[in-house]
Scaffold this motif. Structure first.
Motif, short mmCIF file in Angstrom:
data_model
loop_
_atom_site.label_atom_id
_atom_site.label_comp_id
_atom_site.label_asym_id
_atom_site.label_seq_id
_atom_site.Cartn_x
_atom_site.Cartn_y
_atom_site.Cartn_z
N SER A 3 -12.58 77.73 -42.33
CA SER A 3 -13.06 76.57 -43.28
C SER A 3 -13.56 77.13 -44.73
CB SER A 3 -14.03 75.86 -42.78
OG SER A 3 -15.46 76.56 -42.70
N THR A 4 -14.16 76.36 -45.67
CA THR A 4 -14.08 76.85 -47.04
C THR A 4 -15.68 77.62 -46.98
OG1 THR A 4 -15.54 74.83 -46.96
CG2 THR A 4 -12.99 74.77 -48.07
N ASN A 5 -16.28 77.43 -45.87
CA ASN A 5 -17.60 78.44 -45.81
C ASN A 5 -17.39 79.66 -44.86
OD1 ASN A 5 -17.93 76.69 -43.78
ND2 ASN A 5 -20.02 76.76 -43.83
N LYS A 6 -16.25 79.49 -44.13
CA LYS A 6 -15.84 80.61 -43.10
C LYS A 6 -14.50 80.90 -43.55
CE LYS A 6 -19.14 78.82 -39.73
NZ LYS A 6 -19.61 77.50 -40.28
N THR A 7 -14.05 81.58 -44.26
CA THR A 7 -12.63 81.65 -44.55
C THR A 7 -11.93 82.47 -43.72
OG1 THR A 7 -13.49 83.40 -46.34
CG2 THR A 7 -13.00 81.35 -47.16
N PHE A 8 -12.49 83.45 -43.02
CA PHE A 8 -11.83 84.07 -41.80
C PHE A 8 -11.98 83.65 -40.44
CE2 PHE A 8 -12.00 87.72 -44.78
CZ PHE A 8 -10.74 88.11 -44.91
N GLY A 9 -12.81 82.27 -40.50
CA GLY A 9 -13.08 81.41 -39.40
C GLY A 9 -13.87 82.62 -38.46
N TYR A 10 -13.84 82.71 -37.17
CA TYR A 10 -14.51 83.44 -36.21
C TYR A 10 -13.80 84.71 -35.66
CZ TYR A 10 -18.10 79.52 -36.38
OH TYR A 10 -18.98 78.84 -36.83
N LYS A 11 -12.91 85.07 -36.71
CA LYS A 11 -12.13 86.12 -35.89
C LYS A 11 -12.78 87.59 -35.67
CE LYS A 11 -7.85 84.67 -38.37
NZ LYS A 11 -6.64 85.07 -39.30
N ARG A 12 -13.93 87.78 -36.23
CA ARG A 12 -14.59 88.90 -35.67
C ARG A 12 -15.47 88.77 -34.43
NH1 ARG A 12 -16.03 93.21 -40.04
NH2 ARG A 12 -13.62 94.24 -39.57
N ALA A 13 -15.60 87.63 -33.87
CA ALA A 13 -16.42 87.08 -32.88
C ALA A 13 -16.32 88.07 -31.74
CB ALA A 13 -16.33 85.68 -32.43
N GLN A 69 -9.57 96.86 -40.58
CA GLN A 69 -9.16 95.87 -39.47
C GLN A 69 -10.11 94.62 -39.51
OE1 GLN A 69 -8.57 98.32 -36.06
NE2 GLN A 69 -8.20 96.55 -34.83
N LEU A 70 -9.62 93.61 -39.32
CA LEU A 70 -10.14 92.46 -39.32
C LEU A 70 -10.78 92.18 -37.88
CD1 LEU A 70 -11.64 89.91 -40.69
CD2 LEU A 70 -9.54 88.70 -40.23
N ASN A 104 -14.28 84.64 -27.10
CA ASN A 104 -12.92 84.39 -26.78
C ASN A 104 -12.72 82.82 -27.48
OD1 ASN A 104 -10.24 84.21 -25.84
ND2 ASN A 104 -10.87 83.10 -24.15
N LYS A 105 -13.55 81.88 -27.19
CA LYS A 105 -13.67 80.52 -27.52
C LYS A 105 -13.75 80.50 -29.00
CE LYS A 105 -12.69 78.42 -23.76
NZ LYS A 105 -11.33 77.76 -23.53
N LEU A 106 -14.72 81.29 -29.63
CA LEU A 106 -14.99 81.13 -30.92
C LEU A 106 -13.84 81.62 -31.86
CD1 LEU A 106 -18.80 82.36 -31.26
CD2 LEU A 106 -17.83 80.15 -31.81
N SER A 107 -13.15 82.74 -31.46
CA SER A 107 -12.03 83.31 -32.27
C SER A 107 -10.88 82.30 -32.43
CB SER A 107 -11.51 84.64 -31.50
OG SER A 107 -10.86 84.26 -30.18
#
Length: 307
Positions: A78-88, A246-247, A70-73
């Motif tokens: 960022s440039t090396n995590k273009t989707f962020g942590y949306k799949r956490a 689905q992301l 929940n915190k990570l999402s």
């Protein structure tokens, strides 16, 4: 060309904080229950109570995973995590569902062993600790029920807590039967039933989270209907090379190639693209669209093309 139908991020942030607080309360309560039931199970000799404690321990782990996810999402891309942590949170749901099934199998094996050699059990302790489990887990269930309806990660945590509350009810009934009727084999039977129920509850969540992680098309989306609707738009000749996935809980993505009848200019394409985006959002709940425009290009025109 891509488009996103944005959500209210301020509201989402506050909602995420509330989810996090509720999860922390549930984690604390389950640590207390687990410790009490382990001690009580050893003293009383109740396998059902120990199995409930094992499930509670898996609850603690699953809730911690859910809290971290929940915190990570909420972390930014960022440039090396273009989707962020949306799949956490999807990964958390998968891990929690898998542990639910593994715990269930272990309980069933132990129950079968105990059936062959039933033991006398201290029923008073079983009854009181089962009541503690019902109250604490019941409170935790109420805390996160609302979020469980709309979030796969929270649903996995909710299922762990709900099944444990029901397991505690079963242990309570077993404790009463042992106390007043001396039916000690009921302890093994209840453990077996708890295990089977856990597998039943965990399978659906394991299946749905696996589908998301494997980038399968969401079950409620019909690609043939999407193609038929888009091809119906004036100037669109063909829609092919489609991917729909689905992301996370909130985002469904589509990318596709579209052949046009004429060699249109960029402003005309933008107008048609807007029409396609609105159609996909309102009729199919697809909120991220990426279209590659083509005119007279020699490539495979199949709806689905193996990359």
């Amino acid at each position: 060309m891509a488009h996103t139908h944005e959500h209210n991020h301020g509201h989402s942030h506050r909602h995420g904080d509330l989810k996090g607080r509720n999860l922390l309360i549930s984690i604390f309560l389950n640590i207390l229950i687990t410790a009490a039931q382990v001690v009580g199970g050893i003293i009383s000799g109740s396998l059902a109570l120990l199995s409930d404690a094992l499930h509670n321990f898996s609850d603690v782990l699953s809730l911690i995973i859910s809290y971290i996810a929940n915190k990570l999402s909420g972390k930014k891309a960022s440039t090396n995590k273009t989707f962020g942590y949306k799949r956490a949170e999807i990964i958390a749901a998968f891990v929690n569902a898998a542990t639910l099934v593994v715990v269930a199998v272990l309980l069933i094996i132990e129950a079968i062993k105990r059936f062959q050699n039933p033991e006398e059990i201290g029923s008073n302790l079983v009854i009181w600790l089962a009541l503690l489990g019902i109250i604490a887990n019941g409170f935790s269930v109420l805390l996160i029920k609302k979020d469980a309806d709309v979030n796969m990660n929270m649903k996995s945590a909710y299922l762990h807590l709900l099944t444990d509350m029901m397991a505690s009810v079963a242990v309570l009934i077993g404790g009463v039967l042992m106390k007043f009727f001396g039916v000690f084999w009921i302890d093994s039977l209840l453990t077996l039933l708890i295990g089977v129920y856990l597998i039943y509850m965990g399978y659906d969540l394991l299946r749905s989270s696996t589908r998301v992680l494997m980038l399968f098309t969401p079950e409620d989306i019909n690609i043939k209907k999407i193609v038929a609707a888009v091809v119906n738009i004036p100037s669109v000749k063909n829609m092919h090379h489609i991917h729909v996935w689905q992301l996370n809980e909130d985002e469904v993505h589509l990318e596709a190639h579209i052949d046009f009848e004429e060699d249109i200019n960029l402003s005309e394409f933008d107008r048609i693209l807007n029409t396609i985006e609105e159609l996909l959002f309102h009729d199919f709940d697809i909120n991220h669209v990426n279209i590659q425009p083509e005119f007279g290009k020699c490539d495979a025109k199949d709806v689905i093309v193996q990359d």
